[in-house]
Write a protein that holds these residues in place. Structure first.
Motif, PDB file in Angstrom:
ATOM      1  N   LEU A  38       0.825  -1.207   0.000  1.00 47.49           N
ATOM      2  CA  LEU A  38       0.000   0.000   0.000  1.00 47.49           C
ATOM      3  C   LEU A  38       0.861   1.259   0.000  1.00 47.49           C
ATOM      4  CD1 LEU A  38      -2.756   1.308  -0.001  1.00 47.49           C
ATOM      5  CD2 LEU A  38      -2.782   1.111   2.494  1.00 47.49           C
ATOM      6  N   SER A  39       1.911   1.285   0.804  1.00 45.14           N
ATOM      7  CA  SER A  39       2.735   2.503   0.828  1.00 45.14           C
ATOM      8  C   SER A  39       3.483   2.677  -0.486  1.00 45.14           C
ATOM      9  CB  SER A  39       3.658   2.532   2.047  1.00 45.14           C
ATOM     10  OG  SER A  39       4.676   1.589   1.921  1.00 45.14           O
ATOM     11  N   ASN A  40       3.962   1.579  -1.091  1.00 48.21           N
ATOM     12  CA  ASN A  40       4.608   1.687  -2.401  1.00 48.21           C
ATOM     13  C   ASN A  40       3.625   2.201  -3.450  1.00 48.21           C
ATOM     14  OD1 ASN A  40       7.201   0.837  -1.697  1.00 48.21           O
ATOM     15  ND2 ASN A  40       6.734  -1.310  -2.039  1.00 48.21           N
ATOM     16  N   LEU A  41       2.428   1.649  -3.441  1.00 48.64           N
ATOM     17  CA  LEU A  41       1.410   2.053  -4.409  1.00 48.64           C
ATOM     18  C   LEU A  41       1.089   3.541  -4.273  1.00 48.64           C
ATOM     19  CD1 LEU A  41      -0.614   1.352  -6.617  1.00 48.64           C
ATOM     20  CD2 LEU A  41      -2.216   0.674  -4.818  1.00 48.64           C
ATOM     21  N   LYS A  42       0.885   4.002  -3.052  1.00 46.87           N
ATOM     22  CA  LYS A  42       0.578   5.422  -2.834  1.00 46.87           C
ATOM     23  C   LYS A  42       1.723   6.315  -3.330  1.00 46.87           C
ATOM     24  CE  LYS A  42      -2.633   5.129   1.039  1.00 46.87           C
ATOM     25  NZ  LYS A  42      -2.784   5.226   2.498  1.00 46.87           N
ATOM     26  N   LYS A  43       2.946   5.879  -3.068  1.00 53.06           N
ATOM     27  CA  LYS A  43       4.111   6.651  -3.486  1.00 53.06           C
ATOM     28  C   LYS A  43       4.158   6.781  -5.011  1.00 53.06           C
ATOM     29  CE  LYS A  43       8.162   4.763  -3.088  1.00 53.06           C
ATOM     30  NZ  LYS A  43       9.203   4.010  -2.403  1.00 53.06           N
ATOM     31  N   TYR A  44       3.991   5.669  -5.723  1.00 56.01           N
ATOM     32  CA  TYR A  44       4.023   5.709  -7.192  1.00 56.01           C
ATOM     33  C   TYR A  44       2.882   6.546  -7.749  1.00 56.01           C
ATOM     34  CZ  TYR A  44       6.846   1.468  -6.367  1.00 56.01           C
ATOM     35  OH  TYR A  44       7.760   0.562  -5.915  1.00 56.01           O
ATOM     36  N   CYS A  45       1.713   6.405  -7.156  1.00 54.03           N
ATOM     37  CA  CYS A  45       0.554   7.165  -7.641  1.00 54.03           C
ATOM     38  C   CYS A  45       0.761   8.661  -7.453  1.00 54.03           C
ATOM     39  CB  CYS A  45      -0.714   6.704  -6.932  1.00 54.03           C
ATOM     40  SG  CYS A  45      -1.308   5.088  -7.493  1.00 54.03           S
ATOM     41  N   GLU A  46       1.284   9.054  -6.306  1.00 51.38           N
ATOM     42  CA  GLU A  46       1.543  10.475  -6.062  1.00 51.38           C
ATOM     43  C   GLU A  46       2.601  11.014  -7.024  1.00 51.38           C
ATOM     44  OE1 GLU A  46       0.170  13.099  -4.127  1.00 51.38           O
ATOM     45  OE2 GLU A  46      -1.364  11.566  -4.335  1.00 51.38           O
ATOM     46  N   GLU A  47       3.576  10.169  -7.333  1.00 43.02           N
ATOM     47  CA  GLU A  47       4.648  10.573  -8.237  1.00 43.02           C
ATOM     48  C   GLU A  47       4.163  10.730  -9.676  1.00 43.02           C
ATOM     49  OE1 GLU A  47       8.582   8.367  -8.682  1.00 43.02           O
ATOM     50  OE2 GLU A  47       8.244   8.223  -6.518  1.00 43.02           O
ATOM     51  N   HIS A  48       3.347   9.792 -10.130  1.00 43.58           N
ATOM     52  CA  HIS A  48       3.014   9.708 -11.556  1.00 43.58           C
ATOM     53  C   HIS A  48       1.553   9.983 -11.907  1.00 43.58           C
ATOM     54  CE1 HIS A  48       6.993   8.084 -12.439  1.00 43.58           C
ATOM     55  NE2 HIS A  48       6.844   7.359 -11.352  1.00 43.58           N
ATOM     56  N   LEU A  49       0.652   9.888 -10.925  1.00 42.85           N
ATOM     57  CA  LEU A  49      -0.783  10.017 -11.228  1.00 42.85           C
ATOM     58  C   LEU A  49      -1.479  11.016 -10.323  1.00 42.85           C
ATOM     59  CD1 LEU A  49      -1.658   6.206 -11.412  1.00 42.85           C
ATOM     60  CD2 LEU A  49      -1.194   7.723 -13.330  1.00 42.85           C
ATOM     61  N   LYS A  50      -0.758  11.991  -9.824  1.00 37.89           N
ATOM     62  CA  LYS A  50      -1.316  12.928  -8.846  1.00 37.89           C
ATOM     63  C   LYS A  50      -2.708  13.421  -9.249  1.00 37.89           C
ATOM     64  CE  LYS A  50       0.589  16.284  -5.674  1.00 37.89           C
ATOM     65  NZ  LYS A  50       0.491  15.353  -4.558  1.00 37.89           N
ATOM     66  N   GLY A  51      -3.688  13.167  -8.381  1.00 42.43           N
ATOM     67  CA  GLY A  51      -5.049  13.626  -8.640  1.00 42.43           C
ATOM     68  C   GLY A  51      -5.814  12.815  -9.675  1.00 42.43           C
ATOM     69  N   GLN A  52      -5.238  11.733 -10.161  1.00 46.86           N
ATOM     70  CA  GLN A  52      -5.886  10.957 -11.217  1.00 46.86           C
ATOM     71  C   GLN A  52      -6.164   9.519 -10.811  1.00 46.86           C
ATOM     72  OE1 GLN A  52      -2.671  11.556 -14.139  1.00 46.86           O
ATOM     73  NE2 GLN A  52      -4.220  12.463 -15.425  1.00 46.86           N
ATOM     74  N   TYR A  53      -6.190   9.241  -9.518  1.00 42.19           N
ATOM     75  CA  TYR A  53      -6.345   7.847  -9.130  1.00 42.19           C
ATOM     76  C   TYR A  53      -7.221   7.684  -7.896  1.00 42.19           C
ATOM     77  CZ  TYR A  53      -3.018   8.788  -5.392  1.00 42.19           C
ATOM     78  OH  TYR A  53      -2.403   9.299  -4.278  1.00 42.19           O
ATOM     79  N   VAL A  54      -7.783   6.487  -7.772  1.00 46.42           N
ATOM     80  CA  VAL A  54      -8.546   6.089  -6.601  1.00 46.42           C
ATOM     81  C   VAL A  54      -8.008   4.727  -6.193  1.00 46.42           C
ATOM     82  CG1 VAL A  54     -10.833   5.526  -5.703  1.00 46.42           C
ATOM     83  CG2 VAL A  54     -10.593   7.248  -7.493  1.00 46.42           C
ATOM     84  N   ILE A  55      -7.665   4.571  -4.921  1.00 42.48           N
ATOM     85  CA  ILE A  55      -7.200   3.281  -4.422  1.00 42.48           C
ATOM     86  C   ILE A  55      -8.260   2.730  -3.470  1.00 42.48           C
ATOM     87  CG2 ILE A  55      -5.471   2.050  -3.061  1.00 42.48           C
ATOM     88  CD1 ILE A  55      -3.459   4.254  -3.860  1.00 42.48           C
ATOM     89  N   GLU A  56      -8.709   1.528  -3.767  1.00 46.40           N
ATOM     90  CA  GLU A  56      -9.640   0.826  -2.889  1.00 46.40           C
ATOM     91  C   GLU A  56      -8.878  -0.343  -2.287  1.00 46.40           C
ATOM     92  OE1 GLU A  56     -13.909  -1.537  -3.220  1.00 46.40           O
ATOM     93  OE2 GLU A  56     -12.907  -0.833  -5.024  1.00 46.40           O
ATOM     94  N   VAL A  57      -8.811  -0.396  -0.961  1.00 42.33           N
ATOM     95  CA  VAL A  57      -8.117  -1.496  -0.297  1.00 42.33           C
ATOM     96  C   VAL A  57      -9.165  -2.480   0.209  1.00 42.33           C
ATOM     97  CG1 VAL A  57      -6.565  -2.151   1.584  1.00 42.33           C
ATOM     98  CG2 VAL A  57      -6.214   0.005   0.377  1.00 42.33           C
TER      99      VAL A  57
END
Length: 94
Positions: A23-42
């Protein structure tokens, strides 16, 4: 400019080290490359085991990219950044 929204679903089993790392890796990559363009459902399969069937989850943790198509699955703690970005079809600006 129309940007595509990523719908990501991360299947975990409790708060294991692998699950929290994923989860922390996923959030990091999303913030780096998809800022404001993603939704994560756990989805915690300890709480909702019936949900594993819908996405045919065989291993934990598993990341499922629902949108944009095609649907992709990445298994593991997502520590291999390149593999995750390729799996999510994210183009890096190198």
């Amino acid at each position: 400019m129309l940007s595509k929204k990523y719908e990501l679903r991360l299947y975990v089993a409790g708060k294991t080290l692998k699950s929290t790392t994923a989860l922390s890796n996923l959030k990091k990559y999303c913030e780096e490359h998809l800022k404001g363009q993603y939704v994560i459902e756990v989805i915690d399969l300890l709480e909702h085991p019936q949900l594993a069937e819908g996405d045919q989850i065989l291993a934990i943790p598993t990341l499922v990219k629902k949108v944009p198509e095609p649907v992709r699955k990445i298994i593991g703690d997502l520590s291999n950044k390149e593999k995750v970005l390729v799996g999510l079809d994210i183009r890096t600006k190198d």
